[in-house]
Design a protein around this motif. Structure first.
Motif, PDB file in Angstrom:
ATOM      1  N   VAL A 159      -5.375  58.968   4.267  1.00 50.10           N
ATOM      2  CA  VAL A 159      -4.876  58.254   5.449  1.00 50.10           C
ATOM      3  C   VAL A 159      -5.031  56.748   5.281  1.00 50.10           C
ATOM      4  O   VAL A 159      -6.110  56.261   4.919  1.00 50.10           O
ATOM      5  CB  VAL A 159      -5.606  58.721   6.725  1.00 50.10           C
ATOM      6  N   VAL A 160      -3.961  56.017   5.554  1.00 57.68           N
ATOM      7  CA  VAL A 160      -3.914  54.558   5.432  1.00 57.68           C
ATOM      8  C   VAL A 160      -3.745  53.949   6.811  1.00 57.68           C
ATOM      9  O   VAL A 160      -2.976  54.452   7.644  1.00 57.68           O
ATOM     10  CB  VAL A 160      -2.735  54.128   4.531  1.00 57.68           C
ATOM     11  N   VAL A 161      -4.454  52.862   7.064  1.00 65.41           N
ATOM     12  CA  VAL A 161      -4.282  52.100   8.305  1.00 65.41           C
ATOM     13  C   VAL A 161      -3.759  50.716   7.944  1.00 65.41           C
ATOM     14  O   VAL A 161      -4.149  50.141   6.924  1.00 65.41           O
ATOM     15  CB  VAL A 161      -5.602  51.999   9.102  1.00 65.41           C
ATOM     16  N   THR A 162      -2.854  50.175   8.754  1.00 70.57           N
ATOM     17  CA  THR A 162      -2.250  48.887   8.438  1.00 70.57           C
ATOM     18  C   THR A 162      -2.289  47.942   9.635  1.00 70.57           C
ATOM     19  O   THR A 162      -2.409  48.367  10.783  1.00 70.57           O
ATOM     20  CB  THR A 162      -0.773  49.033   8.014  1.00 70.57           C
ATOM     21  N   LEU A 163      -2.174  46.671   9.330  1.00 73.57           N
ATOM     22  CA  LEU A 163      -1.900  45.624  10.317  1.00 73.57           C
ATOM     23  C   LEU A 163      -0.839  44.723   9.704  1.00 73.57           C
ATOM     24  O   LEU A 163      -0.955  44.342   8.521  1.00 73.57           O
ATOM     25  CB  LEU A 163      -3.152  44.810  10.643  1.00 73.57           C
ATOM     26  N   GLU A 164       0.174  44.366  10.464  1.00 72.09           N
ATOM     27  CA  GLU A 164       1.213  43.508   9.914  1.00 72.09           C
ATOM     28  C   GLU A 164       2.020  42.865  11.029  1.00 72.09           C
ATOM     29  O   GLU A 164       1.917  43.239  12.201  1.00 72.09           O
ATOM     30  CB  GLU A 164       2.139  44.290   8.992  1.00 72.09           C
ATOM     31  N   GLN A 165       2.826  41.892  10.621  1.00 70.57           N
ATOM     32  CA  GLN A 165       3.695  41.219  11.576  1.00 70.57           C
ATOM     33  C   GLN A 165       4.928  40.695  10.853  1.00 70.57           C
ATOM     34  O   GLN A 165       4.835  40.195   9.731  1.00 70.57           O
ATOM     35  CB  GLN A 165       2.969  40.064  12.275  1.00 70.57           C
ATOM     36  N   GLU A 166       6.075  40.828  11.491  1.00 70.49           N
ATOM     37  CA  GLU A 166       7.315  40.259  10.985  1.00 70.49           C
ATOM     38  C   GLU A 166       7.808  39.248  12.007  1.00 70.49           C
ATOM     39  O   GLU A 166       7.936  39.561  13.192  1.00 70.49           O
ATOM     40  CB  GLU A 166       8.356  41.348  10.754  1.00 70.49           C
ATOM     41  N   PHE A 167       8.093  38.033  11.547  1.00 73.37           N
ATOM     42  CA  PHE A 167       8.367  36.959  12.491  1.00 73.37           C
ATOM     43  C   PHE A 167       9.243  35.893  11.831  1.00 73.37           C
ATOM     44  O   PHE A 167       9.262  35.759  10.599  1.00 73.37           O
ATOM     45  CB  PHE A 167       7.052  36.324  12.970  1.00 73.37           C
ATOM     46  N   PRO A 168       9.982  35.130  12.639  1.00 71.94           N
ATOM     47  CA  PRO A 168      10.765  34.022  12.084  1.00 71.94           C
ATOM     48  C   PRO A 168       9.844  32.895  11.657  1.00 71.94           C
ATOM     49  O   PRO A 168       8.944  32.497  12.409  1.00 71.94           O
ATOM     50  CB  PRO A 168      11.670  33.613  13.256  1.00 71.94           C
ATOM     51  N   TYR A 169      10.054  32.404  10.440  1.00 68.87           N
ATOM     52  CA  TYR A 169       9.164  31.361   9.915  1.00 68.87           C
ATOM     53  C   TYR A 169       9.890  30.596   8.816  1.00 68.87           C
ATOM     54  O   TYR A 169      10.557  31.187   7.962  1.00 68.87           O
ATOM     55  CB  TYR A 169       7.881  31.989   9.359  1.00 68.87           C
ATOM     56  N   TYR A 188      -4.185  46.914  -0.320  1.00 67.21           N
ATOM     57  CA  TYR A 188      -3.607  45.641  -0.737  1.00 67.21           C
ATOM     58  C   TYR A 188      -2.987  44.924   0.453  1.00 67.21           C
ATOM     59  O   TYR A 188      -2.827  45.484   1.539  1.00 67.21           O
ATOM     60  CB  TYR A 188      -2.576  45.843  -1.847  1.00 67.21           C
ATOM     61  N   ALA A 189      -2.651  43.644   0.237  1.00 66.49           N
ATOM     62  CA  ALA A 189      -2.016  42.817   1.253  1.00 66.49           C
ATOM     63  C   ALA A 189      -0.715  42.251   0.684  1.00 66.49           C
ATOM     64  O   ALA A 189      -0.540  42.184  -0.535  1.00 66.49           O
ATOM     65  CB  ALA A 189      -2.946  41.682   1.681  1.00 66.49           C
ATOM     66  N   TRP A 190       0.183  41.837   1.581  1.00 71.73           N
ATOM     67  CA  TRP A 190       1.484  41.373   1.104  1.00 71.73           C
ATOM     68  C   TRP A 190       2.030  40.215   1.935  1.00 71.73           C
ATOM     69  O   TRP A 190       1.683  40.024   3.094  1.00 71.73           O
ATOM     70  CB  TRP A 190       2.494  42.511   1.106  1.00 71.73           C
ATOM     71  N   TYR A 191       2.875  39.450   1.268  1.00 68.93           N
ATOM     72  CA  TYR A 191       3.653  38.359   1.862  1.00 68.93           C
ATOM     73  C   TYR A 191       5.062  38.559   1.339  1.00 68.93           C
ATOM     74  O   TYR A 191       5.307  38.450   0.137  1.00 68.93           O
ATOM     75  CB  TYR A 191       3.052  37.021   1.436  1.00 68.93           C
ATOM     76  N   ILE A 192       6.007  38.893   2.240  1.00 73.81           N
ATOM     77  CA  ILE A 192       7.361  39.206   1.798  1.00 73.81           C
ATOM     78  C   ILE A 192       8.374  38.376   2.588  1.00 73.81           C
ATOM     79  O   ILE A 192       8.596  38.618   3.779  1.00 73.81           O
ATOM     80  CB  ILE A 192       7.673  40.713   1.969  1.00 73.81           C
ATOM     81  N   PRO A 193       8.975  37.373   1.946  1.00 71.76           N
ATOM     82  CA  PRO A 193      10.021  36.590   2.611  1.00 71.76           C
ATOM     83  C   PRO A 193      11.326  37.383   2.667  1.00 71.76           C
ATOM     84  O   PRO A 193      11.674  38.099   1.718  1.00 71.76           O
ATOM     85  CB  PRO A 193      10.157  35.362   1.714  1.00 71.76           C
ATOM     86  N   LYS A 194      12.017  37.242   3.775  1.00 75.99           N
ATOM     87  CA  LYS A 194      13.286  37.939   3.952  1.00 75.99           C
ATOM     88  C   LYS A 194      14.375  36.928   4.306  1.00 75.99           C
ATOM     89  O   LYS A 194      14.078  35.778   4.647  1.00 75.99           O
ATOM     90  CB  LYS A 194      13.151  39.010   5.035  1.00 75.99           C
ATOM     91  N   VAL A 201       4.191  39.741   6.788  1.00 72.84           N
ATOM     92  CA  VAL A 201       2.882  39.717   6.138  1.00 72.84           C
ATOM     93  C   VAL A 201       2.060  40.869   6.693  1.00 72.84           C
ATOM     94  O   VAL A 201       2.206  41.258   7.857  1.00 72.84           O
ATOM     95  CB  VAL A 201       2.142  38.378   6.366  1.00 72.84           C
ATOM     96  N   GLY A 202       1.200  41.416   5.851  1.00 70.16           N
ATOM     97  CA  GLY A 202       0.398  42.533   6.336  1.00 70.16           C
ATOM     98  C   GLY A 202      -0.623  43.000   5.318  1.00 70.16           C
ATOM     99  O   GLY A 202      -0.654  42.539   4.171  1.00 70.16           O
ATOM    100  N   ILE A 203      -1.456  43.928   5.766  1.00 68.51           N
ATOM    101  CA  ILE A 203      -2.470  44.547   4.906  1.00 68.51           C
ATOM    102  C   ILE A 203      -2.523  46.032   5.212  1.00 68.51           C
ATOM    103  O   ILE A 203      -2.201  46.486   6.317  1.00 68.51           O
ATOM    104  CB  ILE A 203      -3.869  43.926   5.107  1.00 68.51           C
ATOM    105  N   GLY A 204      -2.926  46.797   4.214  1.00 64.56           N
ATOM    106  CA  GLY A 204      -3.117  48.226   4.396  1.00 64.56           C
ATOM    107  C   GLY A 204      -4.302  48.696   3.580  1.00 64.56           C
ATOM    108  O   GLY A 204      -4.536  48.184   2.473  1.00 64.56           O
ATOM    109  N   GLY A 205      -5.054  49.629   4.118  1.00 67.91           N
ATOM    110  CA  GLY A 205      -6.216  50.142   3.397  1.00 67.91           C
ATOM    111  C   GLY A 205      -6.506  51.581   3.767  1.00 67.91           C
ATOM    112  O   GLY A 205      -6.143  52.050   4.864  1.00 67.91           O
ATOM    113  N   PHE A 206      -7.153  52.293   2.859  1.00 72.01           N
ATOM    114  CA  PHE A 206      -7.522  53.682   3.118  1.00 72.01           C
ATOM    115  C   PHE A 206      -8.678  53.738   4.105  1.00 72.01           C
ATOM    116  O   PHE A 206      -9.661  53.004   3.980  1.00 72.01           O
ATOM    117  CB  PHE A 206      -7.891  54.385   1.812  1.00 72.01           C
ATOM    118  N   VAL A 207      -8.543  54.603   5.086  1.00 75.44           N
ATOM    119  CA  VAL A 207      -9.486  54.659   6.206  1.00 75.44           C
ATOM    120  C   VAL A 207     -10.889  55.059   5.769  1.00 75.44           C
ATOM    121  O   VAL A 207     -11.884  54.425   6.170  1.00 75.44           O
ATOM    122  CB  VAL A 207      -8.970  55.636   7.285  1.00 75.44           C
TER     123      VAL A 207
END
Length: 322
Positions: A159-169, A188-194, A201-207
């Motif tokens: 099981v993985v838990v995440t926190l993230e946000q997608e926003f205009p920047y 791991y964590a990520w920064y993904i321009p679209k 941007v967000g992070i995910g990890g095993f609970v």
């Protein structure tokens, strides 16, 4: 009572792809989803050329924003690497809606709460009946919860838990950045321009490892925000992240019970390394449609268990740097 020979619960990439393939072959079905589309979907939102191939389309044919990611900047502890990539960044609010529209099937906005069997039919909320029932409603899919969970509970260590946000920047760095094991994050964590000025941007990890280390995903989020600030990737921004949980691929795939089938996150198909879910979701939708059409049992063994960027590959890069 509304009857359809096939009902798909969930209109995300797995459900809409399954419906699209069924309709191509002349099989009518109905999709039920608790939300009206387009709807916000938290997701890093990257796809591979393999996904486009499975959907029988090219990048040029996609009508919404699609950003080609040519390289990844990867951080493993103090080691920084540049890795060639061949992936695309999409916005799920656009991608999912487009796939659902492309399927061309009837969609009802309805949250399924109760499922029972009556003879050879499945009865949903005393309102819908069907012969084949496809669970594509994500990690908390009612089809999984009612018909599969008693026999196939989620493996806690997947099981993985995440926190993230997608926003205009107005981002300045157009590369995708990935951080592995920072501050001992079991993930791991990520920064993904679209395109069109959006950033995810967000992070995910095993609970289970998080609990064992007496840390929370919220603590890791704060560390991650500091990292973004220090690298001038995102500065002076007031974040309001959202979160969700889901499961990565287990060794015990139980995806069919009678004429009920599980696909996508309802089947726990995210890859074991990067927890990538879109590719496995699309492929599982196609396989489920083929199983219904042919009358053969559903098997998802052909779906990859790891992403193209495997952590062992990254470790080899580290070793090569001495």
């Amino acid at each position: 009572m509304i009857h359809s020979n096939i009902i798909i619960v969930g209109g995300g990439p797995a459900g809409s792809t399954c419906a699209w393939k069924l309709r191509q072959q002349g099989f009518e079905c109905v999709i039920l989803d608790k939300q009206a589309f387009p709807r916000l979907k938290l997701c890093a939102g990257w796809i591979t050329p393999e996904v486009l191939s499975d959907l029988q389309m090219t990048a040029d044919e996609y009508p919404h924003s699609l950003r080609y990611l040519r390289q990844l900047q990867v951080y493993l502890g103090r080691c920084a690497l540049r890795v060639k990539a061949h992936q695309y960044a999409i916005r799920r609010i656009e991608f999912d809606h487009w796939l659902l529209q492309r399927s061309g099937v009837t969609v009802h906005t309805h949250e399924v709460k109760q499922i029972r069997t009556e003879g050879d039919l499945y009865v949903l909320d005393n309102r819908y009946t069907c012969k084949f029932l496809v669970g594509a409603g994500g990690a908390y899919c009612p089809v999984y919860r009612t018909l599969f969970k008693p026999r196939r509970p989620r493996a806690k260590n997947r099981v993985v838990v995440t926190l993230e946000q997608e926003f205009p920047y107005a981002y300045q760095d157009g590369d995708c950045h990935l951080w592995f094991f920072q501050h001992r994050l079991p993930g791991y964590a990520w920064y993904i321009p679209k395109n069109d000025g959006w950033l995810n941007v967000g992070i995910g990890g095993f609970v289970e490892p998080l609990k064992a280390r007496h840390t929370t995903i919220r603590q890791h989020w704060q560390w991650f925000v500091q990292e973004l600030e220090q690298r001038s990737l995102v500065k002076d921004y007031s974040f309001k992240p959202g979160g969700y949980t889901y499961s990565t691929r287990d060794r015990r795939d139980v995806v069919q019970q009678g004429r009920a089938l599980l696909i996508g996150d309802a089947a726990g198909l995210a890859t074991r390394d990067l927890a990538e879910g879109i590719g496995p979701a699309v492929r599982s939708g196609l396989l489920a449609a083929d199983a219904i059409i042919s009358g053969q049992p559903l098997s998802l063994n052909s779906i990859k268990k790891y992403s193209q960027l495997h952590w062992r590959t990254l470790l080899k890069f580290v070793s090569s740097k001495g």
